[in-house]
Design an enzyme around this catalytic site. Structure first.
Site, PDB file in Angstrom:
ATOM      1  N   ARG A 161       0.858  -1.181   0.000  1.00 27.55           N
ATOM      2  CA  ARG A 161       0.000   0.000   0.000  1.00 27.55           C
ATOM      3  C   ARG A 161       0.893   1.229   0.000  1.00 27.55           C
ATOM      4  NH1 ARG A 161      -4.451  -1.226  -1.599  1.00 27.55           N
ATOM      5  NH2 ARG A 161      -5.619   0.303  -0.404  1.00 27.55           N
ATOM      6  N   HIS A 182      -0.047   1.171  -9.795  1.00 25.09           N
ATOM      7  CA  HIS A 182      -0.865   0.375  -8.868  1.00 25.09           C
ATOM      8  C   HIS A 182      -1.583  -0.764  -9.611  1.00 25.09           C
ATOM      9  CE1 HIS A 182      -3.248   0.467  -4.829  1.00 25.09           C
ATOM     10  NE2 HIS A 182      -3.084  -0.767  -5.278  1.00 25.09           N
TER      11      HIS A 182
END
Lengths: 315, 315
Positions: B230, B278
């Site tokens: 993350r 991502h």
């Protein structure tokens, strides 16, 4: 009894390791041959043609690399046993190289690198591994190890060899008759063939044009070539022409027709070509020298040699 | 009974798949909620805060991603069961991403790319895989799958988790007390931790400075960071500062403090940083929607749910 090291690279490193591993061994580094009658073993990489025939008592030639084509090109090559270097270190490195470059192209890293250079944040659709058809030309020790690594990720694998092989989970094609069928279903082509009269120049534009013909099944932008075998397998100019024509989308090349790759080659600056300096499986000196000493011991004891080159087959 | 899709990306694609897989299902795409009393299930990715509390009959929340930190940040999050997306497709993609970037840095590809740009043919010494110490922070479903792929190549593996785990062939470290020992023996650090109060900002300069302290054992030019977890785990500015200071040699970053990564970030143009948007494990819509429908069926039948989020733990 002496060991001659005749290698175009790292000769002194090899010699230092050999002396460290066997302090009693008489180790010589070409071109300082000394008394040639004492040389019984030679560890070689691209030795000058004609050198080996000057050694009257030579009993064994150990090739530093897995590819022995340059050696076999020497018309004066003595008829003594010749062994290729095969071991876990070299095999592991080749497996890494192949997996790295398959993953790189599958995960569209050439495009992501271009996007990064332009500071563009953009998703690209990436197929699942089981949707990507990877074809291996050559299923020897190196090809098989590469295939097993790729199986771990779930790629759809197929293999092509001169004579038929059988490997778990790999659709195996053999010979000229089945080459087109193999190519037509291949998105990423990996060349790990030996260089022989039959394979020289096999990676040419006619072959590239046959890759992944079933366009509707293709999940990548276009076919990809990974050559980790021998430079002589490929026609450098054809790789470029096929990249220009879209018959190839990208390439990872570790080997070239001429090495070092000439400064003038457009392959250096193609945005979707990855050039490495023939080190896909550049073993450390220690395992190479250890292997040579083991084979020399086998010769002395009259034990069978392993990985002997078949001169008729050319590898 | 209706399914609401509230996703900041690919919402219409998810809806199309849901309708194709279950033509009788009432599928709605936020912000067009219709009669909110009919919505029992929600498939979400970064939904607007407060949206879910407007659904009085909600029974299940399915997160499109494995990370649920953004969801848990919603102070009005309803107390209904919430499940993370976990499946073979996502796990396989993460395994690919991790293996690709470990191989890329181990095989010194950042340097080979720089050499290629300068048309320089030069060997670089590359360690064998068993000489490279790869440390995984996080050994959940994704971390374990990544570890197994790396084991195939023979890397020296160690793992660090909040509470102790035990995995074959992996030296396992746990908790704050053992973090420094873990870092001191790590050449390539992989972050696959959930984002919680305890892990936010954990990838900072103090941590990077502790990597691979046993310099004499290091076989790579310097420590490498791979963050596929993350963005909130990392302090972007610290990654840059440590790269400048040599505490980090290179990095592969799929996630960032702010996403999309701002145009002004120097990470875009650092020569040894690989930026991806991502999408380390960006699953195709089909498996995500199939998973959501399976979990919805379990709710209807009163069967146990899988991969339920533990709100106290934060993942």
């Amino acid at each position: 009894m002496a060991l001659l090291i005749a290698s175009s690279s790292r000769a002194e490193e090899f010699a230092a390791f050999a002396r460290a591993l066997d302090p009693h061994l008489d180790v010589r580094v070409a071109p300082d041959l000394g008394n040639v009658a004492q040389i019984e073993h030679a560890l070689v990489w691209q030795p000058p043609k004609g050198l080996l025939k000057t050694l009257p008592n030579l009993r064994l030639i150990v090739s530093v690399g897995a590819g022995v084509d340059a050696l076999l090109d020497d018309p004066d090559l003595p008829g003594v046993p010749m062994v290729r270097f095969v071991d876990a270190d070299l095999t592991g490195r080749m497996r890494e190289y192949v997996a790295l470059h398959v993953l790189y192209h599958h995960r569209r890293m050439s495009e992501f690198r271009e996007l990064q250079a332009r500071k563009v944040w953009k998703y690209l659709a990436e197929p699942a591994a089981h949707e990507v058809r990877v074809g291996l030309m050559g299923l020897g020790v190196l090809g098989s190890a590469a295939a097993r690594a790729l199986q771990h990720f779930g790629y759809r694998l197929r293999g092509w060899t001169r004579s038929r092989k059988s490997l778990d989970g790999i659709a195996c094609y053999a010979g000229d008759a089945e080459l087109d069928a193999f190519l037509g279903e291949t998105d990423i082509l990996i060349a790990l063939l030996p260089l022989t009269g039959a394979t020289r120049g096999i990676l040419n534009r006619r072959l590239f044009a046959k890759l992944s013909r079933h366009g509707r099944d293709a999940r990548l932008p276009g076919p990809v070539l990974i050559n980790a075998g021998r430079g002589g397998l490929q026609v450098d100019a054809d790789v470029l022409a096929s990249l220009e024509a879209g018959e190839l989308y990208a390439a990872s090349l570790d080997v070239f027709e001429a090495e070092p790759l000439p400064h003038s080659s457009p392959l250096w600056s193609h945005p979707r070509v990855l050039v490495t300096p023939h080190n896909a499986a550049e073993s450390a000196p220690a395992p190479i020298v250890r292997y040579a000493l083991k084979q020399m011991a086998a010769v002395r004891r009259g034990e069978p040699l392993r990985n002997v080159v078949d001169r008729a087959q050319g590898y």
